[in-house]
Design a protein around this motif. Structure first.
Motif, mmCIF file in Angstrom:
data_model
loop_
_atom_site.group_PDB
_atom_site.id
_atom_site.type_symbol
_atom_site.label_atom_id
_atom_site.label_comp_id
_atom_site.label_asym_id
_atom_site.label_seq_id
_atom_site.Cartn_x
_atom_site.Cartn_y
_atom_site.Cartn_z
ATOM 1 N N GLY A 14 0.809 -1.205 0.000
ATOM 2 C CA GLY A 14 0.000 0.000 0.000
ATOM 3 C C GLY A 14 0.846 1.261 0.000
ATOM 4 N N ASN A 15 0.255 2.351 -0.458
ATOM 5 C CA ASN A 15 0.913 3.651 -0.512
ATOM 6 C C ASN A 15 0.486 4.572 0.614
ATOM 7 O OD1 ASN A 15 2.301 3.061 -2.893
ATOM 8 N ND2 ASN A 15 0.561 3.642 -4.142
ATOM 9 N N LYS A 16 -0.329 4.087 1.510
ATOM 10 C CA LYS A 16 -0.869 4.907 2.601
ATOM 11 C C LYS A 16 -0.193 4.537 3.915
ATOM 12 C CE LYS A 16 -4.267 7.423 4.517
ATOM 13 N NZ LYS A 16 -4.658 8.734 4.181
ATOM 14 N N ALA A 17 0.234 5.546 4.654
ATOM 15 C CA ALA A 17 0.851 5.306 5.959
ATOM 16 C C ALA A 17 -0.194 4.863 6.975
ATOM 17 C CB ALA A 17 1.554 6.568 6.450
ATOM 18 N N ILE A 18 0.107 3.793 7.681
ATOM 19 C CA ILE A 18 -0.733 3.331 8.782
ATOM 20 C C ILE A 18 -0.090 3.875 10.059
ATOM 21 C CG2 ILE A 18 -1.613 1.328 10.047
ATOM 22 C CD1 ILE A 18 -2.846 1.737 7.254
ATOM 23 N N GLY A 19 -0.747 4.825 10.682
ATOM 24 C CA GLY A 19 -0.184 5.488 11.849
ATOM 25 C C GLY A 19 -0.373 4.713 13.132
ATOM 26 N N ASP A 20 -0.084 5.387 14.234
ATOM 27 C CA ASP A 20 -0.201 4.754 15.548
ATOM 28 C C ASP A 20 -1.626 4.342 15.862
ATOM 29 O OD1 ASP A 20 2.501 5.102 15.922
ATOM 30 O OD2 ASP A 20 2.270 6.963 17.039
ATOM 31 N N THR A 21 -2.598 5.126 15.364
ATOM 32 C CA THR A 21 -4.009 4.837 15.613
ATOM 33 C C THR A 21 -4.775 4.899 14.294
ATOM 34 O OG1 THR A 21 -3.863 5.827 17.810
ATOM 35 C CG2 THR A 21 -6.066 5.528 16.897
ATOM 36 N N THR A 22 -5.568 3.874 14.033
ATOM 37 C CA THR A 22 -6.399 3.816 12.832
ATOM 38 C C THR A 22 -7.841 3.615 13.267
ATOM 39 O OG1 THR A 22 -4.592 2.796 11.604
ATOM 40 C CG2 THR A 22 -6.798 2.608 10.664
ATOM 41 N N ILE A 23 -8.732 4.472 12.774
ATOM 42 C CA ILE A 23 -10.154 4.380 13.119
ATOM 43 C C ILE A 23 -10.915 3.863 11.901
ATOM 44 C CG2 ILE A 23 -12.208 5.634 13.846
ATOM 45 C CD1 ILE A 23 -10.271 7.644 15.227
ATOM 46 N N VAL A 24 -11.545 2.704 12.064
ATOM 47 C CA VAL A 24 -12.350 2.098 11.017
ATOM 48 C C VAL A 24 -13.816 2.285 11.386
ATOM 49 C CG1 VAL A 24 -12.917 -0.048 9.815
ATOM 50 C CG2 VAL A 24 -10.549 0.415 10.487
ATOM 51 N N THR A 25 -14.587 2.845 10.450
ATOM 52 C CA THR A 25 -16.020 3.091 10.646
ATOM 53 C C THR A 25 -16.809 2.350 9.569
ATOM 54 O OG1 THR A 25 -16.096 5.038 9.206
ATOM 55 C CG2 THR A 25 -15.469 5.413 11.515
ATOM 56 N N SER A 52 2.304 -0.148 15.812
ATOM 57 C CA SER A 52 3.603 0.334 16.258
ATOM 58 C C SER A 52 4.635 0.086 15.175
ATOM 59 C CB SER A 52 4.039 -0.370 17.547
ATOM 60 O OG SER A 52 5.381 -0.049 17.854
ATOM 61 N N TYR A 53 5.195 1.160 14.629
ATOM 62 C CA TYR A 53 6.234 1.041 13.620
ATOM 63 C C TYR A 53 7.459 0.337 14.207
ATOM 64 C CZ TYR A 53 9.759 2.248 10.168
ATOM 65 O OH TYR A 53 10.758 2.173 9.243
ATOM 66 N N ALA A 54 7.857 0.759 15.406
ATOM 67 C CA ALA A 54 9.076 0.233 16.028
ATOM 68 C C ALA A 54 8.978 -1.268 16.309
ATOM 69 C CB ALA A 54 9.374 0.985 17.324
ATOM 70 N N ARG A 55 7.812 -1.723 16.737
ATOM 71 C CA ARG A 55 7.637 -3.140 17.071
ATOM 72 C C ARG A 55 7.116 -3.967 15.889
ATOM 73 N NH1 ARG A 55 5.092 -0.731 21.539
ATOM 74 N NH2 ARG A 55 3.109 -1.568 20.866
ATOM 75 N N GLY A 56 6.663 -3.298 14.842
ATOM 76 C CA GLY A 56 6.128 -4.018 13.692
ATOM 77 C C GLY A 56 4.851 -4.758 14.015
ATOM 78 N N GLU A 57 4.018 -4.161 14.888
ATOM 79 C CA GLU A 57 2.761 -4.791 15.319
ATOM 80 C C GLU A 57 1.578 -3.914 14.930
ATOM 81 O OE1 GLU A 57 4.658 -6.743 19.369
ATOM 82 O OE2 GLU A 57 3.309 -5.040 19.532
ATOM 83 N N SER A 58 0.459 -4.554 14.648
ATOM 84 C CA SER A 58 -0.732 -3.804 14.284
ATOM 85 C C SER A 58 -2.002 -4.572 14.640
ATOM 86 C CB SER A 58 -0.741 -3.507 12.783
ATOM 87 O OG SER A 58 -1.950 -2.900 12.403
ATOM 88 N N GLU A 59 -2.832 -3.961 15.465
ATOM 89 C CA GLU A 59 -4.139 -4.540 15.772
ATOM 90 C C GLU A 59 -5.009 -4.573 14.510
ATOM 91 O OE1 GLU A 59 -5.597 -2.030 18.897
ATOM 92 O OE2 GLU A 59 -4.364 -3.005 20.433
ATOM 93 N N LEU A 60 -4.808 -3.610 13.607
ATOM 94 C CA LEU A 60 -5.569 -3.572 12.356
ATOM 95 C C LEU A 60 -5.247 -4.801 11.507
ATOM 96 C CD1 LEU A 60 -7.463 -2.145 10.372
ATOM 97 C CD2 LEU A 60 -5.472 -0.853 9.543
#
Length: 116
Positions: A14-25, A52-60
């Motif tokens: 993807g070309n979109k940055a996934i930040g620290d918090t992502t809100i899905v509606t 988390s960029y540093a940990r390479g983890e994502s709840e999303l």
């Protein structure tokens, strides 16, 4: 997929940055992944997801994996680290049946995958 980096493993980045918090509606949770012979459409659960960029983890990413597994779709999703002018995480999709992703679309794609 045009305008997206596809690596030797047929992963589409993807070309979109996934930040620290992502809100899905309900207005940005639909996604369709199209291969030559199959179309996979699903909804990402509404919620707020931490990454988390540093940990390479994502709840999303974890939530998307759960939906994919529940539907038995041959799709893999990863949190990919990009190192262009700035460092950022993005979503990466791959079909596990070795076919090629021809298109990704939907409101989720528009909000979280398409552009940085």
């Amino acid at each position: 997929m045009e305008n997206f980096y596809t690596d030797n493993y047929k992963r589409v980045w993807g070309n979109k940055a996934i930040g620290d918090t992502t809100i899905v509606t309900t207005s940005n949770n639909e996604i369709t992944v199209l291969s030559g012979s199959h179309e996979y459409t699903f909804s990402i659960p509404v919620g707020t997801y931490a990454s988390s960029y540093a940990r390479g983890e994502s709840e999303l990413v974890d939530a998307i994996k759960t939906v994919i597994q529940t539907n038995s779709y041959p799709i893999e999703v990863f949190l990919g680290g990009n190192h262009k002018d700035i460092k950022y995480n993005s979503l990466v999709f791959r079909l596990s049946d070795d076919s090629e992703i021809e298109e990704i679309s939907g409101s989720f794609y528009d909000a979280f995958f398409n552009s940085i």
